[in-house]
Design a protein around this motif. Structure first.
Motif, mmCIF file in Angstrom:
data_model
loop_
_atom_site.group_PDB
_atom_site.id
_atom_site.type_symbol
_atom_site.label_atom_id
_atom_site.label_comp_id
_atom_site.label_asym_id
_atom_site.label_seq_id
_atom_site.Cartn_x
_atom_site.Cartn_y
_atom_site.Cartn_z
ATOM 1 N N GLN A 96 46.153 33.421 45.984
ATOM 2 C CA GLN A 96 46.961 33.831 44.839
ATOM 3 C C GLN A 96 46.617 32.998 43.603
ATOM 4 O O GLN A 96 46.454 33.533 42.501
ATOM 5 N N ASP A 97 46.476 31.695 43.813
ATOM 6 C CA ASP A 97 46.210 30.813 42.686
ATOM 7 C C ASP A 97 44.808 31.054 42.109
ATOM 8 O O ASP A 97 44.633 31.117 40.895
ATOM 9 N N THR A 137 44.812 34.295 40.217
ATOM 10 C CA THR A 137 45.540 34.157 38.942
ATOM 11 C C THR A 137 44.612 33.588 37.872
ATOM 12 O O THR A 137 44.536 34.092 36.744
ATOM 13 N N ARG A 138 43.882 32.552 38.237
ATOM 14 C CA ARG A 138 43.011 31.913 37.262
ATOM 15 C C ARG A 138 41.814 32.803 36.906
ATOM 16 O O ARG A 138 41.392 32.880 35.763
#
Lengths: 804, 231
Positions: free
Chosen positions: B56-57, B60-61
């Motif tokens: 997810q992280d 996101t980036r």
């Protein structure tokens, strides 16, 4: 009462000894479920603990493990083994005594499980591991007594929590188990008793005669102490005279750095070459053992040391204790003084040496506290849940368990007597699935629910991994220091990783009492060469800096309020009276703030008396707030009693700066991104079993496959802020590491009572702060600018351009 | 985040603060070593339960970078998934998210040593892409020659601050790892020192990317990393 069998009574008579009253009491009360003995060093504590065991084992018929002795130090276990084996053989008793610590060989450990001795000497970690084997029920079913030595030291740490959990487990195998705690003098014996006993069993507390009051004095030196600093170099001649006048002297310091510096200076003045050694936790083990051996044999006249000598190993005939620098904590001072004169019922002799002017006041306050028996201590917080997670995993290693049973068992452990079911369930869930709120692991759970609240390890092979990673002592972030040679030079000791990172080749520093030159890093070793320089270029390496305890700070403030100058030298009295004339003295319940201009810089001095850590944090918070407000702070410095900030702009209303909600909110944000929090998290995640330090048959992978636990912390903070491990981390950081309660006290309780003095020049109390080392420059956006400048310089220097 | 413009093989390139490489004239974005699904693979291997949020992280980036630079072509330089099974473990929402990022773009998966071609996702699978004067592959070759690669997770250090970094010399660029659960290899590691030419530069990622001469010796900093996770 446990009768004293013939052989033992005769042996005691033959030695011409008589039992101390507290030893008789311990014998009389030996059948109680729990006993706590509070006794000063040298009062025959150990014999008090073991006499009932020897009595019960004297007839030689007992089979299996009878008594477990737990001590915080491996060395102490070995010491006790020697001290027990001699009388046992002199009494002609057939009792087997063995130790089991991290140093015991695997073969011996295996044999001990199959054929246990009657008396086992061990540490909390080794004991916890022992309860994790499948054969634990058989091994522990025969145990009658458990003796916990130096329980006061264990009670203050997670090692104690782990130990008391292991006790709850052992008691379930042996319901008749009796517990004995042996403690030095403490501020709250009742609390230790409630940790020791099976909850809610009663635990009587017995006191040995405390002996005559100690003879403590503040050292009078020819040279007045300096205005700041902690080296106490001014006192070297007098301390040397004291060493000459006594048989063996222990010289305690609060930090390793100070000990090194003092030792170095002491040797420069030691024209008669008296045998004086240094001993602290950063030194190599071989070096430490050499000093210890020389000490026991009475070859040394003095040892310069730190807390590493605090615990109760008998170092022989010490007749004087010197404390350099204010002790910061009265309890520690009392325990250190107890190291002098091991002959029971003779007064301990101690000398305190203030290292600077302010410490004179602090030392005097400590002396008052010792004379009136006012010990200080920090209240215990909620029981640590990371230790509980590890305990649950270790339980699972020994076999399947039912959640209800385990919960009830854990609640009998003193530290966990108030554990809520919700917290227990959260820990169990963490051990089973990781306990993530937003995304769950569907398979490969660590524990497998078998239905009806029963759990077992999913993969029995994981038991080995869990055992390998058990324990609550964290690797301190230290690096070994070695002399640079072709084939592995002599190890000298360790330095903090942070300190090593600040060194550049050519820097010289002190370690093991000698000046060395930093040559470079080799893998994880700091390589150095010997130098004959008299003064090291880099003054110190880091070390724990104790903060003055709340109680001690209060004593100082009360003295100020009462104008009580007894015991203070004239120059100190003049200093304080001048402060009163120019500004005022800080008072209990108030927060004194001074503002003044010096060398075209505006200064604010906040007298919080909250200890170094809290004052340091206050400095960080205030300067951040000032930067936001455009007040251009340039730097600050913090001591145990005040924070001094300087900047380009005048702060006209410091009260509003401190009372603002923004400051409190800023604190929350600051805390979250703080290195201390990340450090706490690393330790919590390791203890709870999220991060494994040791893996069986670890595969060597490229470094690019490894990443730091800080990334895990950041990720959890972002996506699962209520995760159990973050909750534990926050609790922990707030309790200990950042002195949350003391900052809270300053910002909430004291802030409404701010006294602001705007002065034409620096005040007498603020003046020493200008000489303090450890100035913190303000970074913020400036950090990026600094990096950019450095990058540009490097590129220019190397003649490189981006468009090559 | 800002980006830093530089010239490489007569080509204008941007190194972004987040760690992507942009070829503005081709409207192309390069990213390396996403390692999606890493926590899942570690869990499968019995290495515990890391917080399962790194996919997810990372997405996101990556989404932020794609939104900022709106590239027509995206090249992932390999090790995009921690392994083939990890690719299958992505949540439905994460697969959707990836599909959204791919939509309307020319998306190229270069095969890495961890993930020889996750076929269930759209896009083209290639061992190497040549787009003169540049060549894109997973692991750098000794000959270089306008080569853009990943694999090593390089990082470099300036004034005691270590950050993931691009390594650039006249023949090759090595990209930092973009994935959240990735560690780094210092530029002064023997492998990288041997590979990179004497005048190599390191471009540190961060709010403002910074170029420095590539550090070739570990001056005063230890390589010890505490509480590390080995995968």
């Amino acid at each position: 009462m446990t009768e004293l069998p013939e052989q033992i009574a005769q042996w005691i008579n033959a030695k011409g000894w008589r039992l101390h009253p507290h030893q008789i009491t311990m014998l009389e009360q030996a059948q109680l479920a729990a006993n706590l003995l509070i006794a000063p060093t040298g009062a025959g504590k150990t014999l008090s603990g073991f006499l009932p065991t020897l009595a019960e084992l004297a007839d030689g018929t007992f089979q299996g493990l009878h008594t477990i002795y737990v001590s915080p130090l491996k060395a102490l276990a070995a010491d006790i083994k020697r001290n027990l084996t001699t009388p046992i053989s002199e009494m002609n008793l057939s009792i087997r005594v063995e130790d089991r610590t991290g140093d015991t060989t695997n073969t011996a450990k295996k044999r001990q499980r199959a054929d246990p001795p009657q008396i086992l000497l061990t540490t909390p970690e080794s004991l916890a591991l022992l309860t994790s084997y499948e054969d634990a029920p058989r091994l522990f079913s025969s145990v009658k007594r458990i003796i916990i030595d130096e329980i006061h030291a264990l009670a203050e740490s997670k090692r104690g929590d782990q130990l008391f959990l292991a006790l709850s487990r052992i008691q379930s195998f042996s319901p008749e188990l009796r517990r004995v705690g042996l403690s030095a003098t403490v501020d709250d014996p009742q609390e230790i008793a409630s940790l020791l006993a099976r909850h809610p069993d009663p635990c009587p507390i017995h006191y040995a005669d405390a002996g005559p009051p100690p003879d403590i004095q503040m050292l009078d030196t020819k040279a007045a102490p300096p205005w700041s600093g902690g080296g106490a170099a001014h006192a070297i001649p007098e301390v040397l005279d004291l060493i000459k006048a006594h048989k063996t002297t222990l010289i305690f310091h609060n930090t390793r750095a100070q000990a090194e510096l003092f030792f170095h200076n002491l040797w420069l003045a030691n024209t008669e070459s008296l045998p004086i050694a240094i001993h602290h936790g950063s030194l190599d083990r071989q070096q430490r053992e050499k000093v210890e051996a020389a000490m026991v044999q009475g070859h040394l006249r003095a040892v310069v040391c730190t807390g590493s000598l605090d615990l109760g190993i008998d170092w022989g005939d010490v007749d004087l204790v010197v404390q350099i620098g204010a002790p910061k904590n009265v309890k520690r001072l009392v325990q250190r003084i107890g190291r002098a004169n091991h002959r029971y019922n003779a007064p301990s002799k101690a000398v305190i040496v203030p290292a600077n002017r302010f410490e004179i006041i602090e030392c005097q306050a400590s002396l008052d506290a010792v004379k009136t028996n006012r010990l200080d201590g920090a209240p215990r917080g909620a029981p640590p849940l990371d230790v509980l997670c590890q305990h649950i995993l270790l339980m699972a290693c020994s076999g399947p368990f039912y959640d209800n049973d385990l919960y009830q068992q854990i609640k009998t452990a003193g530290p966990y007597r108030t554990l809520s079911r919700a917290d227990f369930d959260a820990c169990l869930e963490f051990c089973t699935t990781g306990g993530y709120a937003l995304r769950r692991y569907d398979q490969w759970h660590r524990l497998m629910p078998l239905g009806q609240g029963q759990y077992r390890l999913r993969d029995p092979r994981s038991a080995q991994r869990i055992r390998m990673n058990a324990g609550t002592i964290q690797d301190s972030d230290t690096l070994k220091v070695r002399l640079k040679r072709s084939r592995g030079g002599k190890p000298l000791g360790e330095v903090e990783e942070y300190f090593a990172s600040t060194l550049t080749p050519g820097d010289t520093f002190l370690i093991a009492g000698q000046v060395v030159r930093f040559e470079g890093m080799n893998e994880m070793t700091v390589e150095v060469s010997r130098r004959s320089d008299k003064t090291p270029k880099v003054a110190t390496f880091m070390g724990t800096k104790f903060a003055t305890s709340t109680q001690l700070s209060d004593l100082i403030l009360n003295r100020f309020a009462a104008h009580d100058w007894t015991g203070l030298p004239d120059h100190s009295i003049t200093w304080l009276e001048t402060q009163e004339r120019i500004s005022q003295l800080p008072k209990p319940g108030q927060l004194l703030i001074e503002t003044f201009e010096r060398k075209s810089r505006h200064h604010i001095c906040v007298y919080g008396f909250s200890g170094r850590n809290a004052q340091q944090t206050l400095g960080l918070l205030l300067t951040k707030r000032m930067e936001d407000m455009g007040l251009a702070p340039l730097g600050f410095v913090a001591t145990d009693y005040a924070t001094l900030i300087w900047g380009l702009e005048q702060v006209t209303d410091p009260a509003s700066l401190i009372t603002s909600d923004t400051l409190l909110n800023g604190f929350e944000t600051w805390l979250q991104g703080n290195a201390v929090m990340k450090r706490s998290f690393r330790s919590v995640a390791t203890i709870a079993g999220l991060i494994e330090r040791n893996l069986p048959g670890q595969r060597k992978t490229g470094r690019q496959a490894t990443f730091s636990s800080d990334i895990l912390y950041d990720t959890l903070t972002k996506y699962d802020p209520d995760h159990l491990l973050l909750r534990i981390t926050r609790d922990e950081a707030q309790r200990g590491l950042v002195d949350f309660s003391r900052i809270d006290h300053m910002l909430k309780t004291l802030a409404p009572h701010i006294i602001h003095r705007d002065l034409p020049h620096v005040s007498p109390l603020a003046a020493p702060l200008f000489l303090e080392v450890g100035v913190v420059p303000i970074a913020g956006m400036a950090r990026e600018r600094l990096l950019a400048n450095e990058a540009a310089e490097l590129m220019a220097e190397a003649g490189l351009h981006l468009s090559s | 985040m800002a980006h830093l413009e530089f010239e490489f093989c007569k080509t204008r390139l941007w190194a972004t603060g987040a760690g992507c490489l942009i070829w503005p004239d081709q409207n192309l974005l390069v990213v390396s070593d996403l390692h999606l699904g890493k926590s899942d693979r570690l869990n499968r291997k019995g290495a515990g339960f890391l917080p399962p949020y790194e996919t997810q992280d990372t997405l996101t980036r990556l989404d932020q970078e794609i939104t900022t630079y709106a590239p027509k072509t995206v090249i992932c330089l390999g090790d995009s998934f921690d392994d083939l099974e990890a690719a299958g473990s992505l949540l439905e929402a994460e697969k959707q998210w990836l599909a959204t990022l791919q939509a309307g773009r020319n998306w190229i998966w270069i095969e890495g040593n961890h993930d020889p071609g996750p076929v269930e996702f759209g896009g083209t699978h290639l061992a190497e892409v040549i787009c003169d004067p540049l060549r894109f592959r997973h692991i750098a070759t000794p000959q270089g020659g306008g080569e853009i690669s990943g694999h090593y997770h390089p990082k470099a250090q300036l004034k005691g601050t270590a950050r993931p970094a691009f390594l650039v010399d006249e023949t090759r660029i090595i990209l930092p790892a973009f994935g959240t659960y990735t560690g780094g290899l210092y530029s002064h590691d023997a492998q990288l020192v041997a590979l990179m030419k004497q005048d190599a530069k390191a471009i540190l990622t961060g709010a403002v990317p910074l170029a420095i001469p590539m550090p070739r010796t570990h001056k005063n900093r230890t390589q010890k990393n505490r509480a590390m996770w080995r995968g």
